[in-house]
Motif scaffolding. Sequence first.
Motif, PDB file in Angstrom:
ATOM      1  N   GLU A  10       0.830  -1.202   0.000  1.00 35.89           N
ATOM      2  CA  GLU A  10       0.000   0.000   0.000  1.00 35.89           C
ATOM      3  C   GLU A  10       0.868   1.257   0.000  1.00 35.89           C
ATOM      4  O   GLU A  10       2.027   1.245   0.436  1.00 35.89           O
ATOM      5  CB  GLU A  10      -0.925   0.011   1.208  1.00 35.89           C
ATOM      6  CG  GLU A  10      -0.205   0.013   2.545  1.00 35.89           C
ATOM      7  CD  GLU A  10      -1.155   0.073   3.726  1.00 35.89           C
ATOM      8  OE1 GLU A  10      -0.685   0.348   4.837  1.00 35.89           O
ATOM      9  OE2 GLU A  10      -2.360  -0.171   3.530  1.00 35.89           O
ATOM     10  N   ASN A  11       0.281   2.335  -0.477  1.00 41.54           N
ATOM     11  CA  ASN A  11       1.037   3.568  -0.671  1.00 41.54           C
ATOM     12  C   ASN A  11       1.655   4.106   0.622  1.00 41.54           C
ATOM     13  O   ASN A  11       2.763   4.653   0.609  1.00 41.54           O
ATOM     14  CB  ASN A  11       0.130   4.634  -1.284  1.00 41.54           C
ATOM     15  CG  ASN A  11       0.895   5.872  -1.685  1.00 41.54           C
ATOM     16  OD1 ASN A  11       1.861   5.799  -2.435  1.00 41.54           O
ATOM     17  ND2 ASN A  11       0.487   7.021  -1.163  1.00 41.54           N
ATOM     18  N   LYS A  12       0.965   3.917   1.748  1.00 46.20           N
ATOM     19  CA  LYS A  12       1.488   4.424   3.017  1.00 46.20           C
ATOM     20  C   LYS A  12       2.816   3.766   3.364  1.00 46.20           C
ATOM     21  O   LYS A  12       3.768   4.431   3.789  1.00 46.20           O
ATOM     22  CB  LYS A  12       0.479   4.183   4.141  1.00 46.20           C
ATOM     23  CG  LYS A  12       0.917   4.766   5.485  1.00 46.20           C
ATOM     24  CD  LYS A  12      -0.143   4.561   6.546  1.00 46.20           C
ATOM     25  CE  LYS A  12       0.306   5.148   7.881  1.00 46.20           C
ATOM     26  NZ  LYS A  12      -0.713   4.933   8.950  1.00 46.20           N
ATOM     27  N   LYS A  13       2.907   2.456   3.176  1.00 40.73           N
ATOM     28  CA  LYS A  13       4.150   1.735   3.471  1.00 40.73           C
ATOM     29  C   LYS A  13       5.260   2.147   2.513  1.00 40.73           C
ATOM     30  O   LYS A  13       6.415   2.322   2.929  1.00 40.73           O
ATOM     31  CB  LYS A  13       3.916   0.222   3.383  1.00 40.73           C
ATOM     32  CG  LYS A  13       5.123  -0.613   3.802  1.00 40.73           C
ATOM     33  CD  LYS A  13       4.778  -2.088   3.893  1.00 40.73           C
ATOM     34  CE  LYS A  13       5.979  -2.889   4.398  1.00 40.73           C
ATOM     35  NZ  LYS A  13       5.641  -4.330   4.564  1.00 40.73           N
ATOM     36  N   THR A  44       5.526   5.021   1.031  1.00 47.16           N
ATOM     37  CA  THR A  44       5.905   6.384   1.392  1.00 47.16           C
ATOM     38  C   THR A  44       6.834   6.398   2.604  1.00 47.16           C
ATOM     39  O   THR A  44       7.800   7.157   2.653  1.00 47.16           O
ATOM     40  CB  THR A  44       4.655   7.240   1.675  1.00 47.16           C
ATOM     41  OG1 THR A  44       3.778   7.186   0.545  1.00 47.16           O
ATOM     42  CG2 THR A  44       5.036   8.686   1.936  1.00 47.16           C
ATOM     43  N   VAL A  45       6.548   5.545   3.584  1.00 46.59           N
ATOM     44  CA  VAL A  45       7.417   5.438   4.765  1.00 46.59           C
ATOM     45  C   VAL A  45       8.826   5.036   4.348  1.00 46.59           C
ATOM     46  O   VAL A  45       9.820   5.611   4.794  1.00 46.59           O
ATOM     47  CB  VAL A  45       6.850   4.418   5.782  1.00 46.59           C
ATOM     48  CG1 VAL A  45       7.888   4.092   6.856  1.00 46.59           C
ATOM     49  CG2 VAL A  45       5.590   4.964   6.427  1.00 46.59           C
ATOM     50  N   PHE A  64       1.536  10.767   2.071  1.00 46.68           N
ATOM     51  CA  PHE A  64       0.705  10.154   3.107  1.00 46.68           C
ATOM     52  C   PHE A  64      -0.767  10.527   2.972  1.00 46.68           C
ATOM     53  O   PHE A  64      -1.625   9.796   3.437  1.00 46.68           O
ATOM     54  CB  PHE A  64       1.204  10.557   4.499  1.00 46.68           C
ATOM     55  CG  PHE A  64       2.470   9.863   4.916  1.00 46.68           C
ATOM     56  CD1 PHE A  64       2.491   8.499   5.175  1.00 46.68           C
ATOM     57  CD2 PHE A  64       3.657  10.573   5.039  1.00 46.68           C
ATOM     58  CE1 PHE A  64       3.664   7.859   5.555  1.00 46.68           C
ATOM     59  CE2 PHE A  64       4.834   9.945   5.416  1.00 46.68           C
ATOM     60  CZ  PHE A  64       4.835   8.587   5.671  1.00 46.68           C
ATOM     61  N   TYR A  65      -1.046  11.672   2.349  1.00 52.18           N
ATOM     62  CA  TYR A  65      -2.442  12.101   2.287  1.00 52.18           C
ATOM     63  C   TYR A  65      -2.936  12.435   0.871  1.00 52.18           C
ATOM     64  O   TYR A  65      -4.059  12.887   0.701  1.00 52.18           O
ATOM     65  CB  TYR A  65      -2.671  13.315   3.196  1.00 52.18           C
ATOM     66  CG  TYR A  65      -1.764  14.485   2.925  1.00 52.18           C
ATOM     67  CD1 TYR A  65      -2.065  15.419   1.925  1.00 52.18           C
ATOM     68  CD2 TYR A  65      -0.602  14.665   3.669  1.00 52.18           C
ATOM     69  CE1 TYR A  65      -1.231  16.487   1.676  1.00 52.18           C
ATOM     70  CE2 TYR A  65       0.240  15.744   3.427  1.00 52.18           C
ATOM     71  CZ  TYR A  65      -0.081  16.653   2.441  1.00 52.18           C
ATOM     72  OH  TYR A  65       0.750  17.713   2.198  1.00 52.18           O
TER      73      TYR A  65
END
Length: 294
Positions: A212-215, A217-218, A263-264
């Motif tokens: 997923e994009n959040k991971k 991005t991290v 993140f957003y």
Amino acid sequence: MDHVPPSSQHDVMKVKLFLSITKPGIILGNLITVIGSFFLASQDVLNIGVFLLLIVGISCVIASGCVFNNIIDKDIDSVMERTAKRVLVQGLMSDRTALRYALILGGLGFLCLLNINLLSFLFGLIGWFFYVVIYSLWAKRQSVYGTMIGSVSGAMPMAVGYCAGANRIDSGLMILVLISIFWQIPHSYAIGLFRSDDYKKANIPLFSILYENKKVTVHCLLYIVVFTLLCGTLYLLDYAGTFYLLVMMLLCFYWIWLTLRGFYTLYVKKWARSMFVFSIVIISSFSLLIGFNY
């Protein structure tokens, strides 16, 4: 109006085919980092002969790797929209001709690097081997960490440039290699995101499209923070000057801010493309700044 003989048109087309299969954009992008690292290591003492050997040598080695990559990736290139018009996919050149071309380019390139010094030759060989054998033949298709493995080959041109200028392994060389590796990973993740449809068609297990994009991005944020620290280390060890530090920190902080937007964001592909474009801007700026060494 001048009339161009058919034979001349055919010759021009052949030259274009042989040029396009070497991926000139990749060669040019790498040359920017090679030249920067060479000038950093040379310490204002420019050896024109070595410089010319370096440009020809590393260009041919990279071109050889790219031609081999075209041969190896012919099957997956045919299903990806971005690569469906490549020379081998369209049958405009035989695999045998491409193989011979790759071997000639590699032979010429390695000969040039060997005539500079052994270190330049060895780092060039490591980069070629990682790209053609480990990355193209295996990691790209089989491992979710293919990007990380491929980043090793991507870091070697900068090592070749540095060794051509300094002919030694030192802290400056190691930092440059690490900077290149930590830059490449978010750069490649961004490519994977905005070209995700193509990579999914080809069943390439990219980290940036499997998670997923959040991971993603991290991970990008972590790599960019380390990249920033490494850029600062070049200044702390007196390899670069104050102007370099100020400009690079501004660029790095902007890259961090741009990454945080991931993140957003509701437009992942648009964000990824902006990440990709800025990654080109920052590595080009970095290469220019270390080359001038201010």
